[in-house]
Design a protein around this motif. Structure first.
Motif, PDB file in Angstrom:
ATOM      1  N   PRO A  70       0.845  -1.213   0.000  1.00 45.27           N
ATOM      2  CA  PRO A  70       0.000   0.000   0.000  1.00 45.27           C
ATOM      3  C   PRO A  70       0.870   1.248   0.000  1.00 45.27           C
ATOM      4  CG  PRO A  70      -0.057  -1.084   2.154  1.00 45.27           C
ATOM      5  CD  PRO A  70       0.680  -2.005   1.240  1.00 45.27           C
ATOM      6  N   PRO A  71       0.695   2.146  -0.976  1.00 43.61           N
ATOM      7  CA  PRO A  71       1.496   3.371  -1.003  1.00 43.61           C
ATOM      8  C   PRO A  71       1.326   4.178   0.282  1.00 43.61           C
ATOM      9  CG  PRO A  71       0.353   3.062  -3.089  1.00 43.61           C
ATOM     10  CD  PRO A  71      -0.209   2.052  -2.135  1.00 43.61           C
ATOM     11  N   LEU A  72       2.358   4.867   0.662  1.00 39.23           N
ATOM     12  CA  LEU A  72       2.375   5.619   1.913  1.00 39.23           C
ATOM     13  C   LEU A  72       1.244   6.639   1.969  1.00 39.23           C
ATOM     14  CD1 LEU A  72       4.297   5.632   4.385  1.00 39.23           C
ATOM     15  CD2 LEU A  72       5.413   7.630   3.364  1.00 39.23           C
ATOM     16  N   ASP A  73       0.512   6.652   3.071  1.00 36.98           N
ATOM     17  CA  ASP A  73      -0.568   7.606   3.330  1.00 36.98           C
ATOM     18  C   ASP A  73      -1.702   7.528   2.314  1.00 36.98           C
ATOM     19  OD1 ASP A  73       0.442   8.672   5.693  1.00 36.98           O
ATOM     20  OD2 ASP A  73       1.667  10.148   4.638  1.00 36.98           O
ATOM     21  N   THR A  74      -1.879   6.369   1.705  1.00 34.75           N
ATOM     22  CA  THR A  74      -2.963   6.188   0.741  1.00 34.75           C
ATOM     23  C   THR A  74      -4.123   5.464   1.411  1.00 34.75           C
ATOM     24  OG1 THR A  74      -1.421   6.061  -1.113  1.00 34.75           O
ATOM     25  CG2 THR A  74      -3.616   5.153  -1.466  1.00 34.75           C
ATOM     26  N   PRO A  75      -5.337   6.017   1.350  1.00 38.65           N
ATOM     27  CA  PRO A  75      -6.490   5.334   1.940  1.00 38.65           C
ATOM     28  C   PRO A  75      -6.672   3.946   1.344  1.00 38.65           C
ATOM     29  CG  PRO A  75      -7.048   7.602   1.377  1.00 38.65           C
ATOM     30  CD  PRO A  75      -5.701   7.331   0.780  1.00 38.65           C
ATOM     31  N   ALA A  76      -7.256   3.054   2.130  1.00 37.59           N
ATOM     32  CA  ALA A  76      -7.381   1.661   1.713  1.00 37.59           C
ATOM     33  C   ALA A  76      -8.110   1.515   0.385  1.00 37.59           C
ATOM     34  CB  ALA A  76      -8.102   0.866   2.809  1.00 37.59           C
ATOM     35  N   TRP A  98       1.354   0.730   8.085  1.00 39.11           N
ATOM     36  CA  TRP A  98       1.935   2.028   8.407  1.00 39.11           C
ATOM     37  C   TRP A  98       0.834   3.083   8.275  1.00 39.11           C
ATOM     38  CZ3 TRP A  98       7.374   2.817   5.714  1.00 39.11           C
ATOM     39  CH2 TRP A  98       8.249   1.824   6.186  1.00 39.11           C
ATOM     40  N   TRP A  99       0.616   3.862   9.328  1.00 43.17           N
ATOM     41  CA  TRP A  99      -0.399   4.925   9.257  1.00 43.17           C
ATOM     42  C   TRP A  99      -0.346   5.775  10.526  1.00 43.17           C
ATOM     43  CZ3 TRP A  99      -3.420   5.824   5.018  1.00 43.17           C
ATOM     44  CH2 TRP A  99      -4.364   6.826   5.150  1.00 43.17           C
ATOM     45  N   PRO A 100      -0.279   7.102  10.385  1.00 42.55           N
ATOM     46  CA  PRO A 100       0.054   7.805   9.136  1.00 42.55           C
ATOM     47  C   PRO A 100       1.560   7.780   8.890  1.00 42.55           C
ATOM     48  CG  PRO A 100      -0.265   9.375  10.898  1.00 42.55           C
ATOM     49  CD  PRO A 100      -0.556   8.018  11.493  1.00 42.55           C
ATOM     50  N   GLY A 101       1.973   8.175   7.702  1.00 43.18           N
ATOM     51  CA  GLY A 101       3.390   8.169   7.375  1.00 43.18           C
ATOM     52  C   GLY A 101       3.992   6.800   7.603  1.00 43.18           C
ATOM     53  N   ASN A 102       5.176   6.739   8.238  1.00 48.70           N
ATOM     54  CA  ASN A 102       5.827   5.460   8.491  1.00 48.70           C
ATOM     55  C   ASN A 102       5.663   5.007   9.938  1.00 48.70           C
ATOM     56  OD1 ASN A 102       7.472   7.279   9.730  1.00 48.70           O
ATOM     57  ND2 ASN A 102       9.343   6.750   8.608  1.00 48.70           N
ATOM     58  N   ASN A 103       4.575   5.428  10.563  1.00 49.11           N
ATOM     59  CA  ASN A 103       4.240   4.986  11.913  1.00 49.11           C
ATOM     60  C   ASN A 103       3.787   3.526  11.860  1.00 49.11           C
ATOM     61  OD1 ASN A 103       3.631   5.110  14.698  1.00 49.11           O
ATOM     62  ND2 ASN A 103       1.476   5.487  14.207  1.00 49.11           N
ATOM     63  N   ARG A 104       4.549   2.638  12.447  1.00 41.41           N
ATOM     64  CA  ARG A 104       4.295   1.209  12.322  1.00 41.41           C
ATOM     65  C   ARG A 104       3.247   0.756  13.330  1.00 41.41           C
ATOM     66  NH1 ARG A 104      10.300  -1.445  11.198  1.00 41.41           N
ATOM     67  NH2 ARG A 104      10.863  -0.020   9.506  1.00 41.41           N
ATOM     68  N   LEU A 105       2.150   0.224  12.815  1.00 41.90           N
ATOM     69  CA  LEU A 105       1.045  -0.253  13.634  1.00 41.90           C
ATOM     70  C   LEU A 105       0.980  -1.769  13.563  1.00 41.90           C
ATOM     71  CD1 LEU A 105      -1.729   2.190  12.350  1.00 41.90           C
ATOM     72  CD2 LEU A 105      -0.279   2.488  14.370  1.00 41.90           C
TER      73      LEU A 105
END
Length: 397
Positions: A70-76, A98-105
């Motif tokens: 999934p591209p960075l910061d792209t809605p599902a 990752w959401w938002p940015g490179n915040n790893r969830l």
């Protein structure tokens, strides 16, 4: 590495592109074939769906496929639309949240996305690779792997099913929606675009073949370029400057239904907002939504056409336009609801131009805040091509 070597290709921007990959993986076809894999992330030549499709088209080898993430910061929804257009060419997905940015969830935080992505790729021979875990902590690897396995066995929630398979997409009637059966555009399709000045883009209304100079022209040109010397699909532009949704309704039968298109794209809404602020003419959001919903529902009933809706957008050119979002934001939400109610694919132009404006001056994309520049039109065209699908080979050729 076994009977089939795997080489990941990282084509860096600015690198030479004149090296050809033989379709058979090398001149000696008796030995093991080399499988080349293109990357799919920023900083490479394959950083978008459109650029990945172009590279794969140029190489034109059945042993060259691509990874996907999934591209960075792209809605599902937008990410899944891009995956759908590349699905037959994806060898593996890199699963992470990752959401938002490179915040790893934890992967579970975007489990709906991964259930839909893995469902879309089911039966296509693609693998799922667990690439990142929160905090790079080995202790959570088992948990993350269990989540990934669970996603592979889940049925996606309704909001994501339009990107999965035709049998999973349920329209108003509860029956399978055959309009999503083919995620590609074929050379015998008829694509009709209708909307306001952004669609019109200066077309000559006395010439039925005129497409203007905007995103419709860019889409048509790209599809012709992919048609291997053929004319490509037929493209019709029915945009008219200044139109609101009610104007579309008065001409819908003559300008849409009578042409019997196979793909109908609607781009409307900004004038319904604009007229409130420059002429005091209101377009209540509930009435706007009901009208758009009628148009989409009538088209679904009259035609076996795929429906596509492009969201309205605004890049404020001055402080006066900032206040427009009070009207435009709920109107955009209404567009999304009408699209969802009728099984329409959505092109999130509002997200595309907003993200692009983070890297450049908004005036480079829409000088007056509303009408796209050439670059703005190209971005909308690329978003449409990514969401709706690239041209498929003509079976008659």
């Amino acid at each position: 590495m076994g009977g089939r070597d795997r080489i990941a290709v990282h084509p860096a921007r600015g690198a030479a592109r004149d090296r050809e990959l033989p379709a058979g993986g090398g001149p000696d076809r008796r030995g093991p074939r080399t499988a080349a894999r293109a990357e799919f992330h920023g900083g490479t030549l394959t950083d978008t769906v459109a650029s990945t499709a172009r590279l794969l088209d140029e190489v034109d080898a059945d042993n060259v496929r691509t990874y996907w993430q999934p591209p960075l910061d792209t809605p599902a929804e937008e990410a899944l639309a891009g995956l759908a257009s590349l699905a037959d060419r994806v060898c593996a997905v890199r699963a992470f949240s990752w959401w938002p940015g490179n915040n790893r969830l934890p992967l579970a935080d975007r489990s709906d996305l991964w259930a839909a992505a893995l469902g879309l790729l089911a039966g296509r021979g693609a693998e799922a690779l667990l690439e990142f875990v929160p905090g790079d902590d080995p202790a959570v690897l088992t948990r993350e792997a269990a989540t990934l396995r669970a996603c592979a066995g889940r049925t996606p929630p309704p909001a994501y099913r339009s990107h999965r398979t035709p049998a999973d997409h349920q329209g108003r009637s509860g029956a399978p929606d055959v309009r999503t059966a083919d995620m590609h555009i074929n050379n015998d399709d008829t694509l009709l675009f209708i909307g306001d000045s952004i669609t019109d883009a200066g077309r000559d209304r006395t010439d039925p073949a005129s497409l203007g100079t905007g995103y419709v022209h860019e889409i048509a040109q790209t599809l012709r370029d992919r048609a291997d010397g053929g004319p490509g699909p037929r493209v019709i532009n029915k945009g008219i400057n200044g139109n609101r949704v009610y104007d579309l309704e008065t001409r819908w039968t003559a300008d849409v239904i009578d042409h019997r298109p196979t793909v109908v794209t609607v781009k409307i809404g900004i004038n319904d907002t604009w007229r409130r602020y420059d002429h005091g003419v209101l377009s209540p959001v509930d009435m706007f939504e009901a009208c758009l919903d009628r148009l989409l529902a009538d088209t679904a009933r009259e035609l076996s056409a795929r429906l596509v809706v492009i969201t309205p957008f605004l890049l404020p050119a001055g402080p006066d336009q900032e206040s427009w979002f009070e009207d435009l934001t709920p109107r955009t939400e209404a567009v999304l609801r009408a699209a969802g109610n009728n099984g329409a694919q959505v092109v999130r132009a509002d997200l595309v131009v907003t993200r692009a404006a983070q890297d450049r001056e908004p005036a480079e994309l829409a000088p007056d805040g509303v009408h796209p520049s050439r670059l703005g039109h190209r971005l909308i065209a690329d978003a449409w091509l990514a969401a709706v699908g690239s041209a498929a080979p003509d079976p008659r050729s």
